[in-house]
Enzyme design. Structure first.
Site, PDB file in Angstrom:
ATOM      1  N   HIS A  52     -15.092  47.621  28.580  1.00  0.00           N
ATOM      2  CA  HIS A  52     -15.918  47.402  29.767  1.00  0.00           C
ATOM      3  C   HIS A  52     -15.498  48.350  30.892  1.00  0.00           C
ATOM      4  CE1 HIS A  52     -17.190  43.605  27.876  1.00  0.00           C
ATOM      5  NE2 HIS A  52     -18.222  43.670  28.698  1.00  0.00           N
TER       6      HIS A  52
ATOM      7  N   LYS B  41     -14.126  45.370  35.820  1.00  0.00           N
ATOM      8  CA  LYS B  41     -14.135  44.021  35.227  1.00  0.00           C
ATOM      9  C   LYS B  41     -12.757  43.382  35.402  1.00  0.00           C
ATOM     10  CE  LYS B  41     -15.563  41.428  31.125  1.00  0.00           C
ATOM     11  NZ  LYS B  41     -16.412  40.525  31.942  1.00  0.00           N
TER      12      LYS B  41
END
Length: 271
Positions: A157, A161
């Site tokens: 990600h 995040k």
């Protein structure tokens, strides 16, 4: 039936802005409110302008109780503390609560489930069609292959995040564990470092990568003797999650109280 009136929680964030755009592009739903955290510098800003759209005269506010008076549902991709605060109000108002928030603890999930005898909640670690199909396939494959096949889940990600493993990775882990008929909490390996010893048979491993602007890449690999099978999904734009959440809200409108998942929305719950 008239258009479903939806509130977007965290409307000033990246996912919130995507949700505002998704509502503007879709039939059957209209934006009824834009929720933002108390003290945010974005309070009072126009939610349409923040989302890259023409002004819509719906300003960001921290007062969910007031804006939910005329709403039918709330789309919630925020943080655990905010989602738990929203749960009670959504249930009291009797509006659909679509929860895409990740990083929730066991106690957080217990709070969410506690209202589903009187409220409609659709909760998923990922709202995309592809990922939910992937989870269904992972469950089937895990059931078909015995424990001589090790299971490893890798997710990537963007650098911003804050939780790991991702909610999607955990959802895929739950699917694999369900296929094996075991508890993920009791058969999970995370964060290997140093002298870890040999891999324990039957465990499901997780690895998390963070960097750049990746919307979300997930792979589940089944590793046997002399062969490997990898199932994967790549998300190219968070708009796919926004449209999935909107689909979930429209599906849930008018449903009986209960705790639903995207598998229910997509008709995959029996797989």
């Amino acid at each position: 039936m008239s258009d479903m009136r939806l509130i977007v929680a965290g409307a000033g964030g990246r996912m919130g802005r995507a949700l505002v755009r998704a509502i503007s592009e879709s039939k059957g739903a209209v934006l009824a409110g834009a929720l933002e955290a108390p003290g945010s510098e974005l309070l009072g800003k126009d939610s349409g302008v923040l989302a890259g759209l023409p002004a819509n005269d719906i300003k960001l506010s921290a007062d969910l109780w007031a804006m939910s008076k005329e709403a039918d549902g709330i789309l919630d991709f925020t943080v655990p503390a905010a989602t738990i605060a929203n749960v009670a109000i959504a249930a009291e108002r009797g509006i659909v609560h679509v929860v895409g928030t990740t990083g929730l603890s066991m106690s957080d999930n217990a709070v969410i489930k506690s209202v589903t005898n009187r409220a409609v909640v659709v909760q998923s670690g990922n709202m995309s069609l592809g990922v939910n199909l992937l989870a269904a396939v992972v469950k089937r494959v895990a059931k078909a292959l015995d424990q001589s096949f090790d299971i490893e889940i890798v997710e990537t990600h963007h650098r911003m995040k804050v939780d790991a493993p991702s909610g999607t990775a955990l959802m895929l882990g739950q699917a694999a564990a369900a296929g094996r008929g075991v508890s993920l909490d009791e058969h999970s390996e995370r964060g290997r470092d140093g002298i870890t010893g040999a891999r324990r048979p039957g465990n499901i491993g997780f690895a998390s990568l963070r960097g750049g602007t990746v919307a979300g890449d997930h792979s589940v690999t089944f590793l046997g003797s002399f062969e490997r099978l990898t199932l994967s999904h790549q998300a190219e734009d968070r708009m796919l999650f926004a449209h999935g959440a909107l689909k979930a809200a429209l599906w849930a409108h008018g449903r009986a109280p209960g705790h639903y998942s995207m598998a229910d929305v997509l008709g995959l719950s029996d797989i």
